[in-house]
Design a protein around this motif. Structure first.
Motif, PDB file in Angstrom:
ATOM      1  N   GLN A 103     -32.948 -21.035  -0.556  1.00 21.79           N
ATOM      2  CA  GLN A 103     -34.242 -21.309   0.056  1.00 21.79           C
ATOM      3  C   GLN A 103     -35.292 -21.520  -1.018  1.00 21.79           C
ATOM      4  OE1 GLN A 103     -35.742 -18.288   2.680  1.00 21.79           O
ATOM      5  NE2 GLN A 103     -37.124 -19.689   3.682  1.00 21.79           N
ATOM      6  N   GLY A 104     -36.034 -22.581  -0.891  1.00 21.81           N
ATOM      7  CA  GLY A 104     -37.061 -22.888  -1.865  1.00 21.81           C
ATOM      8  C   GLY A 104     -36.573 -23.775  -2.971  1.00 21.81           C
ATOM      9  N   ASN A 105     -35.265 -23.865  -3.178  1.00 20.78           N
ATOM     10  CA  ASN A 105     -34.792 -24.712  -4.263  1.00 20.78           C
ATOM     11  C   ASN A 105     -34.644 -26.132  -3.750  1.00 20.78           C
ATOM     12  OD1 ASN A 105     -33.999 -25.647  -6.670  1.00 20.78           O
ATOM     13  ND2 ASN A 105     -32.132 -24.432  -6.820  1.00 20.78           N
ATOM     14  N   LEU A 106     -35.776 -26.762  -3.603  1.00 21.11           N
ATOM     15  CA  LEU A 106     -35.801 -28.145  -3.190  1.00 21.11           C
ATOM     16  C   LEU A 106     -35.481 -29.014  -4.393  1.00 21.11           C
ATOM     17  CD1 LEU A 106     -39.149 -28.012  -1.180  1.00 21.11           C
ATOM     18  CD2 LEU A 106     -36.832 -27.578  -0.343  1.00 21.11           C
ATOM     19  N   ILE A 107     -34.605 -29.972  -4.197  1.00 22.75           N
ATOM     20  CA  ILE A 107     -34.270 -30.902  -5.268  1.00 22.75           C
ATOM     21  C   ILE A 107     -35.104 -32.163  -5.072  1.00 22.75           C
ATOM     22  CG2 ILE A 107     -32.441 -32.162  -6.434  1.00 22.75           C
ATOM     23  CD1 ILE A 107     -32.168 -29.099  -6.497  1.00 22.75           C
ATOM     24  N   PHE A 108     -35.973 -32.422  -6.024  1.00 23.79           N
ATOM     25  CA  PHE A 108     -36.890 -33.550  -5.924  1.00 23.79           C
ATOM     26  C   PHE A 108     -36.323 -34.784  -6.614  1.00 23.79           C
ATOM     27  CE2 PHE A 108     -41.104 -32.164  -4.377  1.00 23.79           C
ATOM     28  CZ  PHE A 108     -40.839 -30.825  -4.177  1.00 23.79           C
ATOM     29  N   GLY A 109     -36.550 -35.943  -5.991  1.00 24.97           N
ATOM     30  CA  GLY A 109     -36.322 -37.190  -6.691  1.00 24.97           C
ATOM     31  C   GLY A 109     -37.401 -37.403  -7.737  1.00 24.97           C
ATOM     32  N   LYS A 110     -37.221 -38.423  -8.560  1.00 24.81           N
ATOM     33  CA  LYS A 110     -38.160 -38.667  -9.656  1.00 24.81           C
ATOM     34  C   LYS A 110     -39.456 -39.299  -9.183  1.00 24.81           C
ATOM     35  CE  LYS A 110     -34.717 -38.972 -13.318  1.00 24.81           C
ATOM     36  NZ  LYS A 110     -35.116 -37.696 -13.919  1.00 24.81           N
ATOM     37  N   GLY A 111     -39.508 -39.698  -7.927  1.00 22.36           N
ATOM     38  CA  GLY A 111     -40.749 -40.227  -7.372  1.00 22.36           C
ATOM     39  C   GLY A 111     -40.803 -41.742  -7.404  1.00 22.36           C
TER      40      GLY A 111
END
Lengths: 118, 117
Positions: A103-111
Motif C-alpha cells: 500500500q502506498g508503493n505506487l509505481i509512477f511512469g516517467k510522465g
C-alpha cells in the motif's frame, strides 16, 4: 514486478483537437491503475482510477481511460483539448493489497508533458 | 478526498544542513507516504509513516538520512539530513483516502521544492 511505460515524453496538440496519452503496464495481477496530472508548481491531482470495475473509466475535466488487459494498456483520452489541460500527466500502477501489493508503493511512469497550442 | 497542506513550498539550503518538511492533513488517516521527485524524473516512494510506529523505508532510503515523525493521525514530518546537491528534488507527502472497499486512491500535497547549494 510492476512497471509502467509512458510511450511519449511530450505530446503537443491544438486546442479543440483530441488528446491521447499512451500508457502500458506490467503487473502480475489485475492491477489498480491511475492517471495523475501535475500542473506547474502545483501538486498532483488524481484524474481517474481503475480498480477492476468498469474497463472504461471516466475522470474529471472530460478525461477518460480504457483498461485493456489484452494489450496491457491504459491510455488516457479527451475528445477536445483545452488550454488549461497543458500539464504533465503520470500513469501509475499498483498491485492490489490483497495480492501482495504494498500500500502506498505506487509505481509512477516517467510522465508525459502535454502542450496545447492555441 | 483529504486536503493536504505541505510546507515549506520551496527552500534553498546550504550543503551539510538539514531541512524538515511538514505535512498536515485535514482528516485522520492511517498511513502517510513520502515521495521524492528528482529533476526530470518520476516519483519514488521514500517511506511509509504510520502513527505510533517507526516508518518503513523503501530500498535505497535510510532513517539516518530521512528521519520521519508521525506524532498523530493528521501530521507527519520528513527531515532531509546532511544535505548535498544530489538531494535537490521535490518532496511530496501523500495519504490514502478510501471511498469504499475495495477501491482506494491517493491525495498528494503540493510538494516542497528543495535546492541544495
Amino acid at each position: 514486478a510492476q512497471s509502467v511505460t509512458q510511450l511519449d515524453s511530450h505530446v503537443s496538440v491544438s486546442e479543440g483537437t483530441p488528446v491521447l496519452l499512451r500508457c502500458n503496464y506490467s503487473s502480475s495481477y489485475s492491477p489498480s491503475l491511475f492517471w495523475y496530472v501535475q500542473h506547474p508548481n502545483k501538486g498532483l491531482q488524481l484524474l481517474l482510477k481503475y480498480t477492476s470495475a468498469a474497463t472504461l473509466v471516466k475522470g474529471i475535466n472530460g478525461f477518460e481511460a480504457e483498461f485493456k488487459k489484452s494489450e496491457t494498456s491504459f491510455h488516457l483520452t479527451k475528445p477536445s483539448a483545452h488550454m488549461s489541460d497543458a500539464a504533465e500527466y503520470f500513469c501509475v500502477v499498483s498491485d492490489p493489497i490483497e495480492y501482495g501489493g504494498s500500500q502506498g508503493n505506487l509505481i509512477f511512469g516517467k510522465g508525459t508533458k502535454l502542450s496545447v497550442k492555441p | 478526498s483529504a486536503v493536504i497542506s505541505q510546507k515549506p513550498s520551496r527552500d534553498i539550503c546550504q550543503r551539510g544542513t538539514s531541512l524538515t518538511i511538514q505535512c498536515q492533513v485535514d482528516s485522520q488517516v492511517t498511513m502517510m507516504f513520502w515521495y521524492r521527485q528528482q529533476p526530470g524524473q518520476s516519483l519514488t516512494l521514500i517511506a511509509t509513516a504510520n502513527q505510533g510506529s517507526e516508518a518503513t523505508y523503501e530500498s535505497g532510503f535510510v532513517i539516518d538520512k530521512f528521519p520521519i515523525s508521525r506524532p498523530n493521525l493528521t501530521f507527519s514530518t520528513l527531515t532531509v539530513s546532511n544535505m548535498s546537491p544530489e538531494d535537490s528534488s521535490i518532496y511530496l507527502c501523500s495519504v490514502d483516502y478510501r471511498q469504499g472497499a475495495p477501491t482506494y486512491g491517493y491525495t498528494f500535497g503540493s510538494g516542497t521544492r528543495l535546492t541544495v547549494v
